[in-house]
Scaffold this active site. Structure first.
Site, PDB file in Angstrom:
ATOM      1  N   ASN A   7       0.854  -1.189   0.000  1.00 41.15           N
ATOM      2  CA  ASN A   7       0.000   0.000   0.000  1.00 41.15           C
ATOM      3  C   ASN A   7       0.892   1.242   0.000  1.00 41.15           C
ATOM      4  O   ASN A   7       1.696   1.434   0.913  1.00 41.15           O
ATOM      5  CB  ASN A   7      -0.898  -0.027   1.244  1.00 41.15           C
ATOM      6  CG  ASN A   7      -1.838   1.165   1.304  1.00 41.15           C
ATOM      7  OD1 ASN A   7      -1.434   2.309   1.081  1.00 41.15           O
ATOM      8  ND2 ASN A   7      -3.087   0.924   1.616  1.00 41.15           N
ATOM      9  N   HIS A  10       0.922   6.385   1.684  1.00 35.17           N
ATOM     10  CA  HIS A  10       1.747   7.353   2.436  1.00 35.17           C
ATOM     11  C   HIS A  10       2.677   8.146   1.530  1.00 35.17           C
ATOM     12  O   HIS A  10       3.082   9.261   1.877  1.00 35.17           O
ATOM     13  CB  HIS A  10       2.612   6.631   3.476  1.00 35.17           C
ATOM     14  CG  HIS A  10       1.860   6.207   4.710  1.00 35.17           C
ATOM     15  ND1 HIS A  10       0.522   6.424   4.895  1.00 35.17           N
ATOM     16  CD2 HIS A  10       2.287   5.575   5.835  1.00 35.17           C
ATOM     17  CE1 HIS A  10       0.161   5.947   6.073  1.00 35.17           C
ATOM     18  NE2 HIS A  10       1.212   5.415   6.667  1.00 35.17           N
ATOM     19  N   ARG A  18       2.763  19.254   0.429  1.00 40.48           N
ATOM     20  CA  ARG A  18       3.137  20.478  -0.289  1.00 40.48           C
ATOM     21  C   ARG A  18       2.261  20.717  -1.518  1.00 40.48           C
ATOM     22  O   ARG A  18       2.525  21.630  -2.285  1.00 40.48           O
ATOM     23  CB  ARG A  18       4.605  20.387  -0.744  1.00 40.48           C
ATOM     24  CG  ARG A  18       5.614  20.409   0.370  1.00 40.48           C
ATOM     25  CD  ARG A  18       5.734  21.828   0.933  1.00 40.48           C
ATOM     26  NE  ARG A  18       6.532  21.842   2.139  1.00 40.48           N
ATOM     27  CZ  ARG A  18       7.845  22.060   2.166  1.00 40.48           C
ATOM     28  NH1 ARG A  18       8.512  22.261   1.061  1.00 40.48           N
ATOM     29  NH2 ARG A  18       8.493  22.069   3.306  1.00 40.48           N
ATOM     30  N   HIS A  43      -5.676   3.641  -1.802  1.00 42.37           N
ATOM     31  CA  HIS A  43      -7.018   3.943  -1.280  1.00 42.37           C
ATOM     32  C   HIS A  43      -7.393   5.327  -1.785  1.00 42.37           C
ATOM     33  O   HIS A  43      -6.798   6.326  -1.372  1.00 42.37           O
ATOM     34  CB  HIS A  43      -6.988   3.893   0.255  1.00 42.37           C
ATOM     35  CG  HIS A  43      -8.318   4.106   0.888  1.00 42.37           C
ATOM     36  ND1 HIS A  43      -8.521   3.974   2.244  1.00 42.37           N
ATOM     37  CD2 HIS A  43      -9.528   4.433   0.382  1.00 42.37           C
ATOM     38  CE1 HIS A  43      -9.788   4.202   2.530  1.00 42.37           C
ATOM     39  NE2 HIS A  43     -10.423   4.500   1.409  1.00 42.37           N
ATOM     40  N   ARG A  45      -9.634   8.016  -1.339  1.00 42.12           N
ATOM     41  CA  ARG A  45     -10.628   8.424  -0.341  1.00 42.12           C
ATOM     42  C   ARG A  45     -11.509   9.523  -0.893  1.00 42.12           C
ATOM     43  O   ARG A  45     -11.093  10.318  -1.737  1.00 42.12           O
ATOM     44  CB  ARG A  45      -9.921   8.910   0.933  1.00 42.12           C
ATOM     45  CG  ARG A  45      -9.142   7.831   1.649  1.00 42.12           C
ATOM     46  CD  ARG A  45      -8.603   8.365   2.962  1.00 42.12           C
ATOM     47  NE  ARG A  45      -9.644   8.524   3.934  1.00 42.12           N
ATOM     48  CZ  ARG A  45      -9.834   7.694   4.967  1.00 42.12           C
ATOM     49  NH1 ARG A  45      -9.031   6.681   5.166  1.00 42.12           N
ATOM     50  NH2 ARG A  45     -10.807   7.904   5.814  1.00 42.12           N
ATOM     51  N   ARG A  49      -7.408  12.890   0.456  1.00 41.90           N
ATOM     52  CA  ARG A  49      -6.345  13.418   1.328  1.00 41.90           C
ATOM     53  C   ARG A  49      -4.960  12.961   0.906  1.00 41.90           C
ATOM     54  O   ARG A  49      -3.974  13.599   1.206  1.00 41.90           O
ATOM     55  CB  ARG A  49      -6.606  13.053   2.785  1.00 41.90           C
ATOM     56  CG  ARG A  49      -6.461  11.580   3.094  1.00 41.90           C
ATOM     57  CD  ARG A  49      -6.516  11.331   4.577  1.00 41.90           C
ATOM     58  NE  ARG A  49      -7.861  11.540   5.091  1.00 41.90           N
ATOM     59  CZ  ARG A  49      -8.323  10.908   6.192  1.00 41.90           C
ATOM     60  NH1 ARG A  49      -7.534  10.104   6.861  1.00 41.90           N
ATOM     61  NH2 ARG A  49      -9.532  11.112   6.614  1.00 41.90           N
ATOM     62  N   HIS A  50      -4.870  11.806   0.229  1.00 45.80           N
ATOM     63  CA  HIS A  50      -3.543  11.389  -0.247  1.00 45.80           C
ATOM     64  C   HIS A  50      -3.596  10.997  -1.733  1.00 45.80           C
ATOM     65  O   HIS A  50      -3.153  11.762  -2.585  1.00 45.80           O
ATOM     66  CB  HIS A  50      -2.916  10.301   0.646  1.00 45.80           C
ATOM     67  CG  HIS A  50      -3.830   9.235   1.156  1.00 45.80           C
ATOM     68  ND1 HIS A  50      -4.640   8.488   0.339  1.00 45.80           N
ATOM     69  CD2 HIS A  50      -4.043   8.772   2.417  1.00 45.80           C
ATOM     70  CE1 HIS A  50      -5.301   7.618   1.068  1.00 45.80           C
ATOM     71  NE2 HIS A  50      -4.984   7.767   2.341  1.00 45.80           N
ATOM     72  N   GLU A  70      -8.633   0.350  -3.067  1.00 45.03           N
ATOM     73  CA  GLU A  70      -9.498   0.381  -1.879  1.00 45.03           C
ATOM     74  C   GLU A  70     -10.407   1.585  -2.008  1.00 45.03           C
ATOM     75  O   GLU A  70      -9.959   2.679  -2.379  1.00 45.03           O
ATOM     76  CB  GLU A  70      -8.656   0.569  -0.613  1.00 45.03           C
ATOM     77  CG  GLU A  70      -7.864  -0.620  -0.208  1.00 45.03           C
ATOM     78  CD  GLU A  70      -7.066  -0.339   1.063  1.00 45.03           C
ATOM     79  OE1 GLU A  70      -7.249   0.725   1.694  1.00 45.03           O
ATOM     80  OE2 GLU A  70      -6.239  -1.172   1.413  1.00 45.03           O
ATOM     81  N   THR A 100      -6.858   6.475   9.693  1.00 43.87           N
ATOM     82  CA  THR A 100      -6.736   5.389   8.733  1.00 43.87           C
ATOM     83  C   THR A 100      -8.009   4.548   8.870  1.00 43.87           C
ATOM     84  O   THR A 100      -8.871   4.861   9.685  1.00 43.87           O
ATOM     85  CB  THR A 100      -5.464   4.555   8.992  1.00 43.87           C
ATOM     86  OG1 THR A 100      -5.409   3.493   8.038  1.00 43.87           O
ATOM     87  CG2 THR A 100      -5.451   3.948  10.392  1.00 43.87           C
ATOM     88  N   THR A 101      -8.120   3.504   8.050  1.00 41.82           N
ATOM     89  CA  THR A 101      -9.310   2.674   8.124  1.00 41.82           C
ATOM     90  C   THR A 101      -9.375   2.025   9.511  1.00 41.82           C
ATOM     91  O   THR A 101      -8.426   1.390   9.938  1.00 41.82           O
ATOM     92  CB  THR A 101      -9.239   1.582   7.036  1.00 41.82           C
ATOM     93  OG1 THR A 101      -8.915   2.227   5.811  1.00 41.82           O
ATOM     94  CG2 THR A 101     -10.559   0.857   6.897  1.00 41.82           C
ATOM     95  N   GLU A 151     -10.764  -9.600   2.854  1.00 43.90           N
ATOM     96  CA  GLU A 151      -9.508  -9.219   3.499  1.00 43.90           C
ATOM     97  C   GLU A 151      -9.796  -9.123   4.988  1.00 43.90           C
ATOM     98  O   GLU A 151     -10.598  -8.288   5.421  1.00 43.90           O
ATOM     99  CB  GLU A 151      -8.990  -7.881   2.954  1.00 43.90           C
ATOM    100  CG  GLU A 151      -7.695  -7.468   3.661  1.00 43.90           C
ATOM    101  CD  GLU A 151      -7.047  -6.226   3.070  1.00 43.90           C
ATOM    102  OE1 GLU A 151      -7.243  -5.954   1.866  1.00 43.90           O
ATOM    103  OE2 GLU A 151      -6.358  -5.541   3.843  1.00 43.90           O
ATOM    104  N   HIS A 191      -3.603  -4.730   7.822  1.00 47.62           N
ATOM    105  CA  HIS A 191      -3.759  -3.576   8.703  1.00 47.62           C
ATOM    106  C   HIS A 191      -2.886  -3.741   9.938  1.00 47.62           C
ATOM    107  O   HIS A 191      -3.053  -4.677  10.708  1.00 47.62           O
ATOM    108  CB  HIS A 191      -5.207  -3.308   9.137  1.00 47.62           C
ATOM    109  CG  HIS A 191      -5.439  -1.840   9.338  1.00 47.62           C
ATOM    110  ND1 HIS A 191      -5.167  -1.208  10.514  1.00 47.62           N
ATOM    111  CD2 HIS A 191      -5.841  -0.882   8.471  1.00 47.62           C
ATOM    112  CE1 HIS A 191      -5.401   0.084  10.365  1.00 47.62           C
ATOM    113  NE2 HIS A 191      -5.814   0.305   9.145  1.00 47.62           N
ATOM    114  N   GLY A 192      -1.927  -2.826  10.059  1.00 47.67           N
ATOM    115  CA  GLY A 192      -1.065  -2.808  11.237  1.00 47.67           C
ATOM    116  C   GLY A 192       0.007  -3.892  11.256  1.00 47.67           C
ATOM    117  O   GLY A 192       0.657  -4.100  12.277  1.00 47.67           O
ATOM    118  N   HIS A 214       1.954   0.987   6.088  1.00 49.55           N
ATOM    119  CA  HIS A 214       2.642   1.882   7.019  1.00 49.55           C
ATOM    120  C   HIS A 214       4.056   1.429   7.398  1.00 49.55           C
ATOM    121  O   HIS A 214       4.999   2.216   7.360  1.00 49.55           O
ATOM    122  CB  HIS A 214       1.781   2.046   8.279  1.00 49.55           C
ATOM    123  CG  HIS A 214       2.310   3.052   9.230  1.00 49.55           C
ATOM    124  ND1 HIS A 214       2.118   4.404   9.081  1.00 49.55           N
ATOM    125  CD2 HIS A 214       3.068   2.900  10.336  1.00 49.55           C
ATOM    126  CE1 HIS A 214       2.733   5.038  10.056  1.00 49.55           C
ATOM    127  NE2 HIS A 214       3.313   4.153  10.843  1.00 49.55           N
TER     128      HIS A 214
END
Ligand code: PXP
Length: 242
Positions: A7, A10, A18, A43, A45, A49-50, A70, A100-101, A151, A191-192, A214
């Site tokens: 993923n 990030h 910026r 993802h 969204r 945001r990213h 996603e 995050t999710t 998932e 996740h995580g 992450h």
């Protein structure tokens, strides 16, 4: 065999800090593939945001491994997915205020909206994965709705408060993965997950793919630091020399 989906959200988060052009998400995808990524996950969204729509377009053009998109099960996102046709769509819950999710999609409560989105995507040949908690009712509903893949949400496992809790959460994952396989579903998890807790999940034979973001991007920033600073110092010294 177990696949790794990387993923790269990030990378886009750093760029959006910026609102500029770098780092470029497609470059990160290419390097992840060089490192052994079997698929790339982004993802898109609702609040952008990213990851941006342009990232999805470019990745669809240049990615050399399957793209897993996603998204929330909304009309807007369904239309975007049908227009871009990624190999797989993973439906996830989305709240504006979350970092995050958080937690899996409740496919029992939201079966109508999820079922509609899933049908529309499958009609266009897109495989659909549902990000759910390791819970028998969620697994059975995923099968009933016609999902290809689930998932399993590993956040509860990765945030376990002690060894007993960790074992219990791992047992939940094993049980849910077995049930899903018996239902004919493909099983992913994520996740995580990090460099220390991934081993026990990777050992679950019913799980065929892990989606990790992450921890990989965090390490990438650090292991690339020496090279990045060295290159900047070099550019400065060259400039001074004229
Ligand atoms: N799977 C899903 C459905 C996610 O939403 C995320 C986070 O975006 C991940 C996997 C990856 O989680 P992490 O970034 O904690 O590795």
């Amino acid at each position: 065999m177990i696949h790794l989906g990387v993923n790269i959200d990030h990378v886009a988060t750093v760029r959006q800090a910026r609102r500029g052009a770098q780092p470029e998400v497609i470059h990160a995808a290419a390097l992840a593939v060089l490192g052994g990524a079997d698929s790339i996950t982004i993802h898109l969204r609702e609040d952008r945001r990213h990851i941006q729509d342009r990232d999805l377009r470019l990745l669809r053009e240049v990615a050399t491994v399957p793209l897993n998109l996603e998204m929330a099960a909304t009309e807007e996102m369904t239309a975007i997915a049908i227009a871009s046709l990624p190999a797989c769509v993973t439906l996830v819950p989305e709240k504006r205020e979350e970092l995050t999710t958080e937690g899996g999609l409740d496919v029992v409560t939201h079966q109508n909206a999820i079922g509609q989105c899933l049908k529309a995507l499958k009609a266009h040949g897109v495989a659909v994965s549902l990000f759910i908690d390791p819970d028998a009712r969620q697994v059975e509903m995923a099968r009933f709705l016609g999902a290809d893949t689930i998932e399993l949400q590993t956040g509860s496992y990765s945030e376990a408060i002690n060894a007993a809790d960790r074992e219990a959460r791992l047992a939940d994952l094993k049980t849910a993965a077995r049930l899903a396989r018996q239902c004919g579903l493909r099983v992913h998890a994520g996740h995580g997950l990090d460099y220390h807790n991934v081993q026990a999940v990777a050992a679950i034979a019913d799980i065929v793919e892990l989606n990790i973001g992450h921890s990989i991007i965090s390490r990438a920033i650090l292991v690339g630091m020496v090279e990045a600073v060295r290159a900047m110092k070099h550019a400065m010294v060259e400039g001074r020399r004229g």
